[in-house]
Motif scaffolding. Structure first.
Motif, PDB file in Angstrom:
ATOM      1  N   GLU A   7       0.836  -1.212   0.000  1.00 51.68           N
ATOM      2  CA  GLU A   7       0.000   0.000   0.000  1.00 51.68           C
ATOM      3  C   GLU A   7       0.868   1.258   0.000  1.00 51.68           C
ATOM      4  OE1 GLU A   7      -3.508  -0.013   2.780  1.00 51.68           O
ATOM      5  OE2 GLU A   7      -2.578  -1.926   3.327  1.00 51.68           O
ATOM      6  N   ALA A   8       1.934   1.244   0.775  1.00 48.78           N
ATOM      7  CA  ALA A   8       2.837   2.403   0.835  1.00 48.78           C
ATOM      8  C   ALA A   8       3.497   2.648  -0.522  1.00 48.78           C
ATOM      9  CB  ALA A   8       3.894   2.192   1.913  1.00 48.78           C
ATOM     10  N   LEU A   9       3.861   1.582  -1.206  1.00 52.96           N
ATOM     11  CA  LEU A   9       4.449   1.727  -2.540  1.00 52.96           C
ATOM     12  C   LEU A   9       3.444   2.352  -3.508  1.00 52.96           C
ATOM     13  CD1 LEU A   9       6.701   1.191  -4.625  1.00 52.96           C
ATOM     14  CD2 LEU A   9       5.606  -1.034  -5.017  1.00 52.96           C
ATOM     15  N   ILE A  10       2.212   1.874  -3.492  1.00 48.13           N
ATOM     16  CA  ILE A  10       1.167   2.425  -4.359  1.00 48.13           C
ATOM     17  C   ILE A  10       0.980   3.911  -4.050  1.00 48.13           C
ATOM     18  CG2 ILE A  10      -1.298   2.366  -4.918  1.00 48.13           C
ATOM     19  CD1 ILE A  10      -1.164  -0.703  -4.344  1.00 48.13           C
ATOM     20  N   ASP A  11       0.885   4.248  -2.772  1.00 49.46           N
ATOM     21  CA  ASP A  11       0.721   5.655  -2.372  1.00 49.46           C
ATOM     22  C   ASP A  11       1.883   6.512  -2.865  1.00 49.46           C
ATOM     23  OD1 ASP A  11      -1.614   4.931  -1.119  1.00 49.46           O
ATOM     24  OD2 ASP A  11      -0.819   5.080   0.917  1.00 49.46           O
ATOM     25  N   ALA A  12       3.102   5.998  -2.750  1.00 43.67           N
ATOM     26  CA  ALA A  12       4.281   6.763  -3.168  1.00 43.67           C
ATOM     27  C   ALA A  12       4.278   6.993  -4.676  1.00 43.67           C
ATOM     28  CB  ALA A  12       5.554   6.033  -2.742  1.00 43.67           C
ATOM     29  N   ILE A  13       3.955   5.972  -5.430  1.00 46.00           N
ATOM     30  CA  ILE A  13       3.923   6.115  -6.889  1.00 46.00           C
ATOM     31  C   ILE A  13       2.853   7.109  -7.303  1.00 46.00           C
ATOM     32  CG2 ILE A  13       3.407   4.910  -9.055  1.00 46.00           C
ATOM     33  CD1 ILE A  13       4.844   2.444  -7.790  1.00 46.00           C
ATOM     34  N   LEU A  14       1.682   7.035  -6.685  1.00 46.37           N
ATOM     35  CA  LEU A  14       0.615   7.988  -7.016  1.00 46.37           C
ATOM     36  C   LEU A  14       1.012   9.415  -6.634  1.00 46.37           C
ATOM     37  CD1 LEU A  14      -2.574   5.937  -6.117  1.00 46.37           C
ATOM     38  CD2 LEU A  14      -1.705   6.503  -8.386  1.00 46.37           C
ATOM     39  N   ALA A  15       1.712   9.572  -5.522  1.00 47.13           N
ATOM     40  CA  ALA A  15       2.177  10.905  -5.128  1.00 47.13           C
ATOM     41  C   ALA A  15       3.159  11.460  -6.161  1.00 47.13           C
ATOM     42  CB  ALA A  15       2.829  10.854  -3.746  1.00 47.13           C
ATOM     43  N   ILE A  16       4.017  10.609  -6.679  1.00 52.04           N
ATOM     44  CA  ILE A  16       4.968  11.043  -7.705  1.00 52.04           C
ATOM     45  C   ILE A  16       4.225  11.430  -8.984  1.00 52.04           C
ATOM     46  CG2 ILE A  16       6.827  10.257  -9.231  1.00 52.04           C
ATOM     47  CD1 ILE A  16       7.796   8.546  -6.772  1.00 52.04           C
ATOM     48  N   ILE A  17       3.250  10.645  -9.376  1.00 57.60           N
ATOM     49  CA  ILE A  17       2.469  10.938 -10.580  1.00 57.60           C
ATOM     50  C   ILE A  17       1.765  12.284 -10.440  1.00 57.60           C
ATOM     51  CG2 ILE A  17       0.447  10.227 -11.942  1.00 57.60           C
ATOM     52  CD1 ILE A  17       1.354   7.294 -11.406  1.00 57.60           C
ATOM     53  N   ILE A  18       1.141  12.515  -9.295  1.00 55.86           N
ATOM     54  CA  ILE A  18       0.464  13.798  -9.064  1.00 55.86           C
ATOM     55  C   ILE A  18       1.467  14.948  -9.096  1.00 55.86           C
ATOM     56  CG2 ILE A  18      -0.772  15.179  -7.343  1.00 55.86           C
ATOM     57  CD1 ILE A  18      -2.279  12.605  -6.573  1.00 55.86           C
ATOM     58  N   THR A  19       2.625  14.748  -8.496  1.00 53.96           N
ATOM     59  CA  THR A  19       3.650  15.790  -8.489  1.00 53.96           C
ATOM     60  C   THR A  19       4.092  16.140  -9.909  1.00 53.96           C
ATOM     61  OG1 THR A  19       4.440  15.057  -6.326  1.00 53.96           O
ATOM     62  CG2 THR A  19       5.953  16.411  -7.639  1.00 53.96           C
ATOM     63  N   ILE A  20       4.288  15.133 -10.727  1.00 55.12           N
ATOM     64  CA  ILE A  20       4.688  15.387 -12.113  1.00 55.12           C
ATOM     65  C   ILE A  20       3.595  16.144 -12.852  1.00 55.12           C
ATOM     66  CG2 ILE A  20       5.249  14.307 -14.329  1.00 55.12           C
ATOM     67  CD1 ILE A  20       6.595  12.039 -12.649  1.00 55.12           C
ATOM     68  N   ILE A  21       2.345  15.760 -12.641  1.00 53.92           N
ATOM     69  CA  ILE A  21       1.230  16.462 -13.294  1.00 53.92           C
ATOM     70  C   ILE A  21       1.228  17.932 -12.875  1.00 53.92           C
ATOM     71  CG2 ILE A  21      -1.286  16.650 -13.409  1.00 53.92           C
ATOM     72  CD1 ILE A  21      -1.381  13.569 -13.193  1.00 53.92           C
ATOM     73  N   VAL A  22       1.404  18.192 -11.591  1.00 51.87           N
ATOM     74  CA  VAL A  22       1.409  19.569 -11.093  1.00 51.87           C
ATOM     75  C   VAL A  22       2.568  20.358 -11.708  1.00 51.87           C
ATOM     76  CG1 VAL A  22       1.775  20.998  -9.042  1.00 51.87           C
ATOM     77  CG2 VAL A  22       0.224  19.059  -8.931  1.00 51.87           C
ATOM     78  N   LEU A  23       3.731  19.743 -11.782  1.00 53.98           N
ATOM     79  CA  LEU A  23       4.896  20.442 -12.331  1.00 53.98           C
ATOM     80  C   LEU A  23       4.756  20.740 -13.821  1.00 53.98           C
ATOM     81  CD1 LEU A  23       7.771  18.590 -10.454  1.00 53.98           C
ATOM     82  CD2 LEU A  23       6.910  20.906 -10.044  1.00 53.98           C
ATOM     83  N   GLU A  24       3.889  20.028 -14.506  1.00 55.43           N
ATOM     84  CA  GLU A  24       3.693  20.242 -15.941  1.00 55.43           C
ATOM     85  C   GLU A  24       2.713  21.368 -16.254  1.00 55.43           C
ATOM     86  OE1 GLU A  24       5.198  18.807 -18.663  1.00 55.43           O
ATOM     87  OE2 GLU A  24       6.565  17.906 -17.220  1.00 55.43           O
ATOM     88  N   ILE A  25       2.004  21.885 -15.247  1.00 52.49           N
ATOM     89  CA  ILE A  25       1.080  22.991 -15.506  1.00 52.49           C
ATOM     90  C   ILE A  25       1.902  24.224 -15.856  1.00 52.49           C
ATOM     91  CG2 ILE A  25      -0.702  24.507 -14.559  1.00 52.49           C
ATOM     92  CD1 ILE A  25      -1.396  22.331 -12.598  1.00 52.49           C
ATOM     93  N   PRO A  26       1.627  24.829 -17.011  1.00 54.15           N
ATOM     94  CA  PRO A  26       2.398  26.023 -17.363  1.00 54.15           C
ATOM     95  C   PRO A  26       1.977  27.215 -16.514  1.00 54.15           C
ATOM     96  CG  PRO A  26       0.723  25.612 -19.016  1.00 54.15           C
ATOM     97  CD  PRO A  26       0.671  24.459 -18.041  1.00 54.15           C
ATOM     98  N   LEU A  27       2.914  28.102 -16.297  1.00 55.55           N
ATOM     99  CA  LEU A  27       2.605  29.335 -15.585  1.00 55.55           C
ATOM    100  C   LEU A  27       1.919  30.308 -16.532  1.00 55.55           C
ATOM    101  CD1 LEU A  27       5.905  29.879 -13.604  1.00 55.55           C
ATOM    102  CD2 LEU A  27       3.715  29.090 -12.716  1.00 55.55           C
ATOM    103  N   ALA A  28       1.054  31.136 -15.989  1.00 56.29           N
ATOM    104  CA  ALA A  28       0.432  32.182 -16.791  1.00 56.29           C
ATOM    105  C   ALA A  28       1.523  33.143 -17.254  1.00 56.29           C
ATOM    106  CB  ALA A  28      -0.623  32.915 -15.971  1.00 56.29           C
ATOM    107  N   ALA A  29       1.348  33.662 -18.450  1.00 59.79           N
ATOM    108  CA  ALA A  29       2.364  34.544 -19.037  1.00 59.79           C
ATOM    109  C   ALA A  29       2.563  35.829 -18.237  1.00 59.79           C
ATOM    110  CB  ALA A  29       1.984  34.889 -20.479  1.00 59.79           C
ATOM    111  N   ASN A  30       1.491  36.293 -17.582  1.00 65.66           N
ATOM    112  CA  ASN A  30       1.588  37.482 -16.739  1.00 65.66           C
ATOM    113  C   ASN A  30       0.478  37.421 -15.689  1.00 65.66           C
ATOM    114  OD1 ASN A  30      -0.837  38.608 -17.942  1.00 65.66           O
ATOM    115  ND2 ASN A  30       0.425  39.139 -19.714  1.00 65.66           N
ATOM    116  N   GLY A  31       0.259  38.496 -14.979  1.00 62.55           N
ATOM    117  CA  GLY A  31      -0.696  38.496 -13.882  1.00 62.55           C
ATOM    118  C   GLY A  31      -2.111  38.895 -14.267  1.00 62.55           C
ATOM    119  N   SER A  32      -2.470  38.729 -15.519  1.00 58.79           N
ATOM    120  CA  SER A  32      -3.805  39.151 -15.954  1.00 58.79           C
ATOM    121  C   SER A  32      -4.787  37.983 -16.008  1.00 58.79           C
ATOM    122  CB  SER A  32      -3.717  39.797 -17.343  1.00 58.79           C
ATOM    123  OG  SER A  32      -3.421  38.815 -18.314  1.00 58.79           O
TER     124      SER A  32
END
Length: 187
Positions: A7-32
């Motif tokens: 179970e801990a292994l499954i949780d760790a892998i899912l946490a990594i997958i979520i982290t990668i998804i979050v890191l792939e979100i592009p930043l907005a070009a500016n504050g508008s």
């Protein structure tokens, strides 16, 4: 084999997958507001992918709370499922960058279908590995949830191919909503 480390292994892998998804979100070009609107597709697919990961984690958490032991078939099938599931960050970005194209949407839907099939196989193997566990046998007695996922997403793929590819992503989301609703309707 006991289930805690698994179970801990499954949780760790899912946490990594979520982290990668979050890191792939592009930043907005500016504050508008316009800059946020410009990345709307990336955010929509990110939200669906995040909910998909959470839904998968929730399923595993519920099942493995009642599982007493697992065998090699369960472990290897879950490993294959996690491998397929680990493609989600790539496909999230692929869909975000090609939102109206059929092929990226198709691959995203295919992840749902393959995962549903593998979850049905895992359910069978879990029942076989722990036959004396009545709670587990009852919890896994039918495959209505994964079957409903497959049917809904296949319908989405057909509509997406002929009419509007983003329907596939919408049916992926709809399939998760149905998973939450089906137990309340059916029993």
């Amino acid at each position: 084999m006991e289930t805690e480390r698994f179970e801990a292994l499954i949780d760790a892998i899912l946490a990594i997958i979520i982290t990668i998804i979050v890191l792939e979100i592009p930043l907005a070009a500016n504050g508008s507001w316009q800059a946020l609107i410009d990345i709307k597709y990336e955010f929509i697919i990110y939200a669906i992918s995040f909910m998909t990961c959470f839904n998968f984690w929730n399923f595993n958490n519920e099942i493995f709370n009642i599982v007493n032991k697992v065998d090699a078939k369960v472990i290897w099938t879950m490993g294959l499922t996690l491998f397929v599931f680990s493609l989600l960050p790539y496909l999230t970005t692929f869909v975000a960058e090609n939102f109206y194209d059929f092929f990226p949407q198709f691959l995203y839907g295919l992840i749902f279908i393959i995962t549903a099939i593998l979850l049905m196989v895992i359910s069978k193997f879990l029942k076989e590995s722990d036959p004396g566990n009545v709670a587990l046998q009852v919890a896994l007695e039918n495959n209505k949830k994964p079957m409903s996922t497959m049917i809904i997403v296949i319908i989405g793929i057909i509509i997406g191919y002929f009419v509007y590819p983003p329907v596939i992503m919408v049916t992926c989301l709809l399939s998760m909503i149905c998973i939450w609703i089906i137990p309340k309707i059916i029993g």
